[in-house]
Each structure stands twice: as structure tokens, then as C-alpha cells.
Write a protein that holds these residues in place. Structure first.
Motif, PDB file in Angstrom:
ATOM      1  N   GLY A   1       0.877  -1.048  -0.054  1.00 35.40           N
ATOM      2  CA  GLY A   1      -0.005  -0.005  -0.313  1.00 35.40           C
ATOM      3  C   GLY A   1       0.858   1.208  -0.045  1.00 35.40           C
ATOM      4  N   PHE A   2       0.102   2.244   0.406  1.00 33.52           N
ATOM      5  CA  PHE A   2       0.805   3.605   0.386  1.00 33.52           C
ATOM      6  C   PHE A   2       1.703   3.772   1.519  1.00 33.52           C
ATOM      7  CE2 PHE A   2       1.025   8.329   0.948  1.00 33.52           C
ATOM      8  CZ  PHE A   2       1.252   8.768  -0.585  1.00 33.52           C
ATOM      9  N   ASP A   3       3.110   4.422   1.376  1.00 34.36           N
ATOM     10  CA  ASP A   3       3.966   4.701   2.263  1.00 34.36           C
ATOM     11  C   ASP A   3       3.599   5.577   3.496  1.00 34.36           C
ATOM     12  OD1 ASP A   3       6.099   5.003   3.828  1.00 34.36           O
ATOM     13  OD2 ASP A   3       7.634   4.783   2.123  1.00 34.36           O
ATOM     14  N   LEU A   4       3.298   5.167   4.599  1.00 30.56           N
ATOM     15  CA  LEU A   4       2.975   6.019   5.538  1.00 30.56           C
ATOM     16  C   LEU A   4       3.895   7.218   5.990  1.00 30.56           C
ATOM     17  CD1 LEU A   4       1.132   3.371   8.440  1.00 30.56           C
ATOM     18  CD2 LEU A   4       0.255   4.702   6.345  1.00 30.56           C
ATOM     19  N   ASP A   5       5.031   7.024   5.479  1.00 33.44           N
ATOM     20  CA  ASP A   5       6.146   8.198   5.774  1.00 33.44           C
ATOM     21  C   ASP A   5       5.688   9.284   4.958  1.00 33.44           C
ATOM     22  OD1 ASP A   5       7.512   6.670   7.568  1.00 33.44           O
ATOM     23  OD2 ASP A   5       9.328   6.616   6.381  1.00 33.44           O
ATOM     24  N   GLU A   6       4.895   9.122   3.826  1.00 33.43           N
ATOM     25  CA  GLU A   6       4.232  10.189   2.977  1.00 33.43           C
ATOM     26  C   GLU A   6       2.919  10.515   3.203  1.00 33.43           C
ATOM     27  OE1 GLU A   6       5.118  10.274  -1.178  1.00 33.43           O
ATOM     28  OE2 GLU A   6       7.195   9.534  -0.954  1.00 33.43           O
ATOM     29  N   ILE A   7       2.356  10.085   4.214  1.00 36.94           N
ATOM     30  CA  ILE A   7       0.824  10.202   4.600  1.00 36.94           C
ATOM     31  C   ILE A   7       0.741  11.849   4.866  1.00 36.94           C
ATOM     32  CG2 ILE A   7       0.986   9.911   7.139  1.00 36.94           C
ATOM     33  CD1 ILE A   7      -1.532   8.431   4.460  1.00 36.94           C
ATOM     34  N   ASP A   8       1.754  12.487   5.430  1.00 31.74           N
ATOM     35  CA  ASP A   8       1.490  13.708   5.857  1.00 31.74           C
ATOM     36  C   ASP A   8       1.400  14.662   4.407  1.00 31.74           C
ATOM     37  OD1 ASP A   8       1.537  13.425   8.326  1.00 31.74           O
ATOM     38  OD2 ASP A   8       3.916  14.091   8.672  1.00 31.74           O
ATOM     39  N   VAL A   9       1.905  14.275   3.408  1.00 31.72           N
ATOM     40  CA  VAL A   9       1.857  14.877   2.179  1.00 31.72           C
ATOM     41  C   VAL A   9       0.424  15.048   1.717  1.00 31.72           C
ATOM     42  CG1 VAL A   9       2.458  14.870  -0.390  1.00 31.72           C
ATOM     43  CG2 VAL A   9       4.200  14.350   1.340  1.00 31.72           C
ATOM     44  N   ILE A  10      -0.334  13.817   1.918  1.00 28.88           N
ATOM     45  CA  ILE A  10      -1.697  13.854   1.670  1.00 28.88           C
ATOM     46  C   ILE A  10      -2.670  14.625   2.535  1.00 28.88           C
ATOM     47  CG2 ILE A  10      -3.763  12.056   1.343  1.00 28.88           C
ATOM     48  CD1 ILE A  10      -1.913  10.049   0.526  1.00 28.88           C
ATOM     49  N   THR A  11      -2.411  14.466   3.885  1.00 29.29           N
ATOM     50  CA  THR A  11      -3.037  15.111   4.971  1.00 29.29           C
ATOM     51  C   THR A  11      -3.184  16.794   4.770  1.00 29.29           C
ATOM     52  OG1 THR A  11      -1.457  15.103   6.525  1.00 29.29           O
ATOM     53  CG2 THR A  11      -3.221  13.352   6.322  1.00 29.29           C
ATOM     54  N   ARG A  12      -1.803  17.135   4.306  1.00 29.24           N
ATOM     55  CA  ARG A  12      -1.687  18.577   4.223  1.00 29.24           C
ATOM     56  C   ARG A  12      -2.414  19.119   2.768  1.00 29.24           C
ATOM     57  NH1 ARG A  12       3.673  17.345   5.782  1.00 29.24           N
ATOM     58  NH2 ARG A  12       4.384  17.855   3.505  1.00 29.24           N
ATOM     59  N   MET A  13      -2.785  18.351   1.909  1.00 28.82           N
ATOM     60  CA  MET A  13      -3.449  18.786   0.779  1.00 28.82           C
ATOM     61  C   MET A  13      -4.865  19.571   0.938  1.00 28.82           C
ATOM     62  SD  MET A  13      -2.427  15.626  -2.030  1.00 28.82           S
ATOM     63  CE  MET A  13      -0.799  15.277  -2.557  1.00 28.82           C
ATOM     64  N   GLY A  14      -5.218  20.420   0.183  1.00 23.11           N
ATOM     65  CA  GLY A  14      -6.624  20.895   0.007  1.00 23.11           C
ATOM     66  C   GLY A  14      -7.377  20.015  -0.779  1.00 23.11           C
ATOM     67  N   VAL A  15      -8.702  20.092  -0.699  1.00 17.07           N
ATOM     68  CA  VAL A  15      -9.441  19.168  -1.740  1.00 17.07           C
ATOM     69  C   VAL A  15      -9.125  19.071  -3.090  1.00 17.07           C
ATOM     70  CG1 VAL A  15     -11.953  18.841  -2.640  1.00 17.07           C
ATOM     71  CG2 VAL A  15     -11.425  19.356   0.017  1.00 17.07           C
ATOM     72  N   ARG A  16      -9.018  20.399  -3.600  1.00 19.05           N
ATOM     73  CA  ARG A  16      -8.566  20.313  -5.183  1.00 19.05           C
ATOM     74  C   ARG A  16      -6.982  19.805  -5.364  1.00 19.05           C
ATOM     75  NH1 ARG A  16     -10.290  26.443  -7.365  1.00 19.05           N
ATOM     76  NH2 ARG A  16     -12.523  26.176  -6.919  1.00 19.05           N
ATOM     77  N   GLU A  17      -6.088  19.748  -4.729  1.00 18.46           N
ATOM     78  CA  GLU A  17      -4.989  19.219  -4.721  1.00 18.46           C
ATOM     79  C   GLU A  17      -5.031  17.813  -4.531  1.00 18.46           C
ATOM     80  OE1 GLU A  17      -0.464  20.030  -3.089  1.00 18.46           O
ATOM     81  OE2 GLU A  17      -1.989  20.957  -2.172  1.00 18.46           O
ATOM     82  N   PHE A  18      -5.738  17.206  -3.421  1.00 21.58           N
ATOM     83  CA  PHE A  18      -6.023  15.821  -3.250  1.00 21.58           C
ATOM     84  C   PHE A  18      -6.496  15.226  -4.228  1.00 21.58           C
ATOM     85  CE2 PHE A  18      -8.119  12.101  -1.527  1.00 21.58           C
ATOM     86  CZ  PHE A  18      -7.267  11.531  -1.075  1.00 21.58           C
ATOM     87  N   LEU A  19      -7.668  15.893  -5.039  1.00 14.44           N
ATOM     88  CA  LEU A  19      -8.387  15.476  -6.192  1.00 14.44           C
ATOM     89  C   LEU A  19      -7.348  15.335  -7.413  1.00 14.44           C
ATOM     90  CD1 LEU A  19     -10.702  14.340  -7.431  1.00 14.44           C
ATOM     91  CD2 LEU A  19     -11.562  16.622  -8.036  1.00 14.44           C
ATOM     92  N   LYS A  20      -6.495  16.234  -7.351  1.00 11.66           N
ATOM     93  CA  LYS A  20      -5.354  16.187  -8.572  1.00 11.66           C
ATOM     94  C   LYS A  20      -4.621  15.012  -8.272  1.00 11.66           C
ATOM     95  CE  LYS A  20      -1.923  18.716 -10.862  1.00 11.66           C
ATOM     96  NZ  LYS A  20      -1.208  20.082 -11.104  1.00 11.66           N
ATOM     97  N   PHE A  21      -4.253  14.947  -6.913  1.00 11.76           N
ATOM     98  CA  PHE A  21      -3.395  13.666  -6.696  1.00 11.76           C
ATOM     99  C   PHE A  21      -3.923  12.121  -6.898  1.00 11.76           C
ATOM    100  CE2 PHE A  21      -2.539  10.410  -3.108  1.00 11.76           C
ATOM    101  CZ  PHE A  21      -1.647  10.087  -3.786  1.00 11.76           C
ATOM    102  N   GLN A  22      -5.420  12.177  -6.522  1.00 14.19           N
ATOM    103  CA  GLN A  22      -6.198  10.990  -6.625  1.00 14.19           C
ATOM    104  C   GLN A  22      -6.174  10.609  -8.114  1.00 14.19           C
ATOM    105  OE1 GLN A  22      -6.379   9.222  -3.725  1.00 14.19           O
ATOM    106  NE2 GLN A  22      -8.645   8.812  -4.619  1.00 14.19           N
ATOM    107  N   GLU A  23      -6.423  11.647  -8.952  1.00 12.93           N
ATOM    108  CA  GLU A  23      -6.576  11.483 -10.603  1.00 12.93           C
ATOM    109  C   GLU A  23      -5.053  10.889 -11.078  1.00 12.93           C
ATOM    110  OE1 GLU A  23      -7.925  15.163 -11.754  1.00 12.93           O
ATOM    111  OE2 GLU A  23      -9.824  14.643 -11.492  1.00 12.93           O
TER     112      GLU A  23
END
Length: 276
Positions: A76-98
Motif C-alpha cells: 500500500g501507500f508509504d505511511l512516511d508520505e501520509i503527511d503529504v496527503i493530509t496537508r493537501m486541500g480538496v482540489r490538490e488531493f483530487l489532483k493527486f487521486q487522479e
């Protein structure tokens, strides 16, 4: 298994993945972070896209996807990078999801068959990647989990809700998704999540042997078969499925492969497919 050939020019430099080309048009794509159980990172999702673009028109007949090292396919996803995701706004997170879903989709939509050779953990995004393959061969150490709910997310991640429910049925997919429990290798084979379990030491050899069985057949026929299977999962009309099949078969009769296969059958010899 034959010795690997050198990677052909044009394949990109990769950091989190590696590509190995075997003779006969067989490729091996490895998640290459064995010290981190081949966990996924933002860069890895970028590299799924990069590798798929490079391999798409490479002339491969089949691709094996596996994990480097002895511990895991992909945990799965490396938990050491989980902070990268939690700091994203909704639009930025959607871009990452895409980006992330696009990487998995790029592997799934390769025009030739993809075989996942799974050992150890295939959890979260690792499960999603295994589901993106056409065929799954697993070792006795393989274990699967769709534990997205345990980190506050849903089964609707990286195509998992779509692919898992179609592979094992909505009831079993719901159980896996709602509980987040581990599915062992034996259960995975029993419920159809895996094609079969093979001895761990033979896993890659068996995957290559299957790839060679595939490569012995008409390249166009195999590609059209994959397209028919995938597209017919995405439509609900029997009539539309028949239309897709009819067009595909009609196109295949215009290739050199079909008359060559028929001639080889009549002459009791192996066919010599040109790919045209």
C-alpha cells in the motif's frame, strides 16, 4: 526461465520501479522498494504512468508485475508520505487521486496481458494494483487486504470497488471492504481473487511460463480478447457485448494471424505469427 536481455533504448529511467525484458516479448515490472515493502509513493504513481506509456507500444506480448525482495508484493501507500496527503486541500488531493488512479489504470489498460505475481502483502494500493492485472498467480505467503476503512477512507479507492466486486462478487467485496480483514492465499484462490497458488520458489518461473503460453498465440487475437473482456465488464447490454465481439472477430479475419493459425493447425505445426 531465460536470461534477461538488456532493457531496450527508449525505456525511461525509473527510481521506484524497474523494468526487465526477457526474450520472447516478455517483460517484468517490479516495484523496487524492498526495504519499504514496496510501498507506493507519489513518485511511484507517476512512474506507473511513465512505465506504461513506454511499454504500451514496445511490442511486448505479456507483462509480469511483481515486487522486489522477499517480503511483499506491495504493502500500500508509504505511511512516511501520509503527511503529504493530509496537508493537501480538496482540489490538490483530487489532483493527486487522479494521478494515482491514472497510474493504476495505465497498467490495467495496457493492450497485452498483465500477470501479477504476488508474494507477501498486497494491501491497499497494492491490492488495487494486483486487481488491475488480468491474471493473478500467488505464493502461499500472499495476503490481501482492502483496509481503507481503517485509515478513514473507503473501498472506493484506485478502482478497487469496481475491480474487486466484479472479480469476487459484491457480497465478498463488501465483506473485505467493510471489515478490512486479511485474506490468506488459500482463501484468495478459493474465492477467485487469485487464479492459483504456486510454490514461492516457483512463482516467477510459473508467471513466465504462463506469459510464454500467451505469447505462443496470435498477438492480435490475444489483444482483442483482452479488450473484449475489459469492455464487456463496463457495459450492461448483452446486445452491445455481441456487437463488440462481432466487430473484433471481423477485424481479426483481416489480419495475417488467422489464416496462419488455420494453416498451422491443418499442417500440424506451430504457427509463425508476424503480428500484422
Amino acid at each position: 526461465m531465460t536470461s534477461p536481455t538488456s532493457v531496450r533504448p527508449g525505456l525511461p529511467e525509473l527510481e521506484t520501479l524497474s523494468v526487465e525484458l526477457l526474450d520472447g516479448g516478455i517483460g517484468v515490472l517490479r516495484m523496487n522498494r524492498p526495504d519499504r515493502m514496496n510501498t507506493q509513493t507519489v513518485r511511484m504513481f507517476h512512474e506507473y504512468n511513465t512505465a506504461a506509456r513506454a511499454l504500451r507500444d514496445s511490442g511486448l506480448r505479456a507483462l509480469i508485475v511483481t515486487g522486489a525482495g522477499e517480503r511483499a508484493f506491495c504493502a500500500g501507500f508509504d505511511l512516511d508520505e501520509i503527511d503529504v496527503i493530509t496537508r493537501m486541500g480538496v482540489r490538490e488531493f483530487l489532483k493527486f487521486q487522479e494521478l494515482a488512479t491514472g497510474g493504476i489504470q495505465a497498467i490495467r489498460h495496457l493492450p497485452f496481458p498483465v500477470i501479477a505475481a504476488v508474494h507477501g502483502a498486497a494491501t491497499g494500493g497494492g491490492l488495487a494494483l494486483a486487481l488491475a492485472a488480468d491474471i493473478r498467480l500467488i505464493s502461499p505467503t500472499a495476503k490481501f487486504s482492502a483496509a481503507f476503512v481503517k485509515v478513514g477512507l473507503s473501498l472506493g479507492e484506485l478502482g478497487t470497488s469496481y475491480n474487486l466486486s466484479r472479480l469476487i462478487g459484491p457480497g465478498r467485496a463488501a465483506e473485505m471492504g467493510f471489515t478490512g480483514r486479511i485474506v490468506t492465499a488459500a482463501e484468495a484462490a478459493e474465492i477467485g481473487l487469485a487464479n492459483r497458488v504456486v510454490p514461492g520458489e516457483d512463482l516467477l518461473r510459473e508467471a513466465v511460463a504462463m506469459a510464454r503460453l500467451i505469447a505462443a498465440n496470435s498477438p492480435a487475437g490475444v489483444r482483442m480478447s483482452k479488450r473484449a473482456i475489459q469492455r464487456n465488464q463496463e457495459i450492461t447490454s448483452y446486445a452491445a457485448a455481441l456487437e463488440l465481439e462481432n466487430r473484433g472477430q471481423a477485424l481479426l479475419t483481416r489480419t495475417e494471424g488467422m489464416p496462419e493459425a488455420l494453416a498451422a493447425f491443418r499442417e500440424k505445426r506451430e504457427p509463425r505469427f508476424s503480428g500484422r
